[in-house]
Write a protein that holds these residues in place. Structure first.
Motif, PDB file in Angstrom:
ATOM      1  N   THR A  62       6.331   2.164   5.827  1.00 32.91           N
ATOM      2  CA  THR A  62       5.252   2.942   6.416  1.00 32.91           C
ATOM      3  C   THR A  62       5.122   4.296   5.735  1.00 32.91           C
ATOM      4  O   THR A  62       5.827   4.590   4.769  1.00 32.91           O
ATOM      5  CB  THR A  62       5.524   3.169   7.915  1.00 32.91           C
ATOM      6  OG1 THR A  62       6.708   3.965   8.045  1.00 32.91           O
ATOM      7  CG2 THR A  62       5.681   1.866   8.661  1.00 32.91           C
ATOM      8  N   GLU A  63       4.231   5.125   6.281  1.00 32.00           N
ATOM      9  CA  GLU A  63       4.057   6.474   5.766  1.00 32.00           C
ATOM     10  C   GLU A  63       5.363   7.250   5.809  1.00 32.00           C
ATOM     11  O   GLU A  63       5.631   8.082   4.954  1.00 32.00           O
ATOM     12  CB  GLU A  63       3.002   7.240   6.575  1.00 32.00           C
ATOM     13  CG  GLU A  63       1.607   6.703   6.455  1.00 32.00           C
ATOM     14  CD  GLU A  63       1.277   5.717   7.562  1.00 32.00           C
ATOM     15  OE1 GLU A  63       2.197   5.306   8.309  1.00 32.00           O
ATOM     16  OE2 GLU A  63       0.107   5.342   7.669  1.00 32.00           O
TER      17      GLU A  63
ATOM     18  N   VAL B  13       0.835  -1.200   0.000  1.00 31.36           N
ATOM     19  CA  VAL B  13       0.000   0.000   0.000  1.00 31.36           C
ATOM     20  C   VAL B  13       0.869   1.249   0.000  1.00 31.36           C
ATOM     21  O   VAL B  13       0.605   2.206  -0.738  1.00 31.36           O
ATOM     22  CB  VAL B  13      -0.973  -0.011   1.203  1.00 31.36           C
ATOM     23  CG1 VAL B  13      -1.649   1.336   1.389  1.00 31.36           C
ATOM     24  CG2 VAL B  13      -2.013  -1.109   1.043  1.00 31.36           C
ATOM     25  N   THR B  14       1.935   1.248   0.782  1.00 28.79           N
ATOM     26  CA  THR B  14       2.848   2.391   0.832  1.00 28.79           C
ATOM     27  C   THR B  14       3.467   2.649  -0.532  1.00 28.79           C
ATOM     28  O   THR B  14       3.531   3.794  -0.989  1.00 28.79           O
ATOM     29  CB  THR B  14       3.954   2.145   1.882  1.00 28.79           C
ATOM     30  OG1 THR B  14       3.346   1.950   3.166  1.00 28.79           O
ATOM     31  CG2 THR B  14       4.919   3.302   1.953  1.00 28.79           C
TER      32      THR B  14
ATOM     33  N   GLN C  92       1.087   9.219  -5.916  1.00 32.29           N
ATOM     34  CA  GLN C  92       1.444  10.613  -5.676  1.00 32.29           C
ATOM     35  C   GLN C  92       2.382  11.139  -6.762  1.00 32.29           C
ATOM     36  O   GLN C  92       2.233  12.279  -7.214  1.00 32.29           O
ATOM     37  CB  GLN C  92       2.078  10.765  -4.297  1.00 32.29           C
ATOM     38  CG  GLN C  92       1.086  10.582  -3.174  1.00 32.29           C
ATOM     39  CD  GLN C  92       1.747  10.471  -1.820  1.00 32.29           C
ATOM     40  OE1 GLN C  92       2.822   9.899  -1.693  1.00 32.29           O
ATOM     41  NE2 GLN C  92       1.097  10.998  -0.800  1.00 32.29           N
ATOM     42  N   LEU C  93       3.323  10.321  -7.183  1.00 29.72           N
ATOM     43  CA  LEU C  93       4.210  10.728  -8.278  1.00 29.72           C
ATOM     44  C   LEU C  93       3.417  10.969  -9.557  1.00 29.72           C
ATOM     45  O   LEU C  93       3.657  11.954 -10.276  1.00 29.72           O
ATOM     46  CB  LEU C  93       5.274   9.659  -8.541  1.00 29.72           C
ATOM     47  CG  LEU C  93       6.416   9.526  -7.557  1.00 29.72           C
ATOM     48  CD1 LEU C  93       7.337   8.378  -7.976  1.00 29.72           C
ATOM     49  CD2 LEU C  93       7.202  10.810  -7.442  1.00 29.72           C
ATOM     50  N   THR C  94       2.476  10.085  -9.836  1.00 24.24           N
ATOM     51  CA  THR C  94       1.674  10.205 -11.052  1.00 24.24           C
ATOM     52  C   THR C  94       0.805  11.462 -11.027  1.00 24.24           C
ATOM     53  O   THR C  94       0.761  12.213 -12.010  1.00 24.24           O
ATOM     54  CB  THR C  94       0.793   8.951 -11.229  1.00 24.24           C
ATOM     55  OG1 THR C  94       1.631   7.796 -11.236  1.00 24.24           O
ATOM     56  CG2 THR C  94      -0.014   9.020 -12.507  1.00 24.24           C
TER      57      THR C  94
ATOM     58  N   ILE D   5       1.351  16.616   3.686  1.00 19.41           N
ATOM     59  CA  ILE D   5       0.045  16.008   3.964  1.00 19.41           C
ATOM     60  C   ILE D   5       0.223  14.611   4.551  1.00 19.41           C
ATOM     61  O   ILE D   5      -0.457  14.224   5.500  1.00 19.41           O
ATOM     62  CB  ILE D   5      -0.814  15.946   2.677  1.00 19.41           C
ATOM     63  CG1 ILE D   5      -1.118  17.347   2.163  1.00 19.41           C
ATOM     64  CG2 ILE D   5      -2.097  15.159   2.901  1.00 19.41           C
ATOM     65  CD1 ILE D   5      -1.921  18.207   3.105  1.00 19.41           C
ATOM     66  N   GLN D   6       1.169  13.870   4.022  1.00 15.83           N
ATOM     67  CA  GLN D   6       1.399  12.508   4.508  1.00 15.83           C
ATOM     68  C   GLN D   6       1.950  12.515   5.932  1.00 15.83           C
ATOM     69  O   GLN D   6       1.640  11.633   6.722  1.00 15.83           O
ATOM     70  CB  GLN D   6       2.347  11.769   3.561  1.00 15.83           C
ATOM     71  CG  GLN D   6       2.295  10.277   3.737  1.00 15.83           C
ATOM     72  CD  GLN D   6       2.883   9.548   2.554  1.00 15.83           C
ATOM     73  OE1 GLN D   6       2.960  10.085   1.451  1.00 15.83           O
ATOM     74  NE2 GLN D   6       3.295   8.328   2.780  1.00 15.83           N
ATOM     75  N   VAL D   7       2.750  13.519   6.290  1.00 15.49           N
ATOM     76  CA  VAL D   7       3.232  13.648   7.671  1.00 15.49           C
ATOM     77  C   VAL D   7       2.049  13.877   8.602  1.00 15.49           C
ATOM     78  O   VAL D   7       1.957  13.259   9.680  1.00 15.49           O
ATOM     79  CB  VAL D   7       4.263  14.793   7.802  1.00 15.49           C
ATOM     80  CG1 VAL D   7       4.484  15.173   9.251  1.00 15.49           C
ATOM     81  CG2 VAL D   7       5.578  14.394   7.157  1.00 15.49           C
TER      82      VAL D   7
END
Length: 90
Positions: A70-71, A15-16, A23-25, A52-54
């Motif tokens: 992980t995130e 998933v990560t 996100q890159l796309t 945002i992910q933080v």
């Protein structure tokens, strides 16, 4: 038939990786239509996604299994790519 010698990723790690690729796309598609240029916009978008992910990682309640990506790994990758793009567009 010989099997692969690399270990398979667990669900959390997969998933990560998929979120990172997504996100890159999204950043690439948005940056491609930017009048300010691809590389500067791409690096800013990646840094924004990392921010945002933080926030999402800090608000997460459960801890993933040990050894999973992980995130925080995703944040590191995003910032690495954003920094590389920023340095390339100088």
């Amino acid at each position: 038939m010989k099997t692969s010698s690399s270990p398979r990723l667990d669900l959390v790690s997969r998933v990560t990786v998929h979120i990172f690729i997504g996100q890159l796309t999204i950043a690439a598609i948005m940056a491609a239509s930017s009048p300010k240029g691809f590389m500067p916009t791409f690096s800013v978008l990646l840094a924004f996604f990392a921010f945002i992910q933080v926030l999402l990682a800090l608000s997460g309640g459960r801890r993933p299994p040990a050894g999973s990506l992980t995130e925080w790994d995703g944040v590191s990758w995003l910032l690495l790519v954003a920094t590389g793009c920023h340095l390339l567009c100088r």
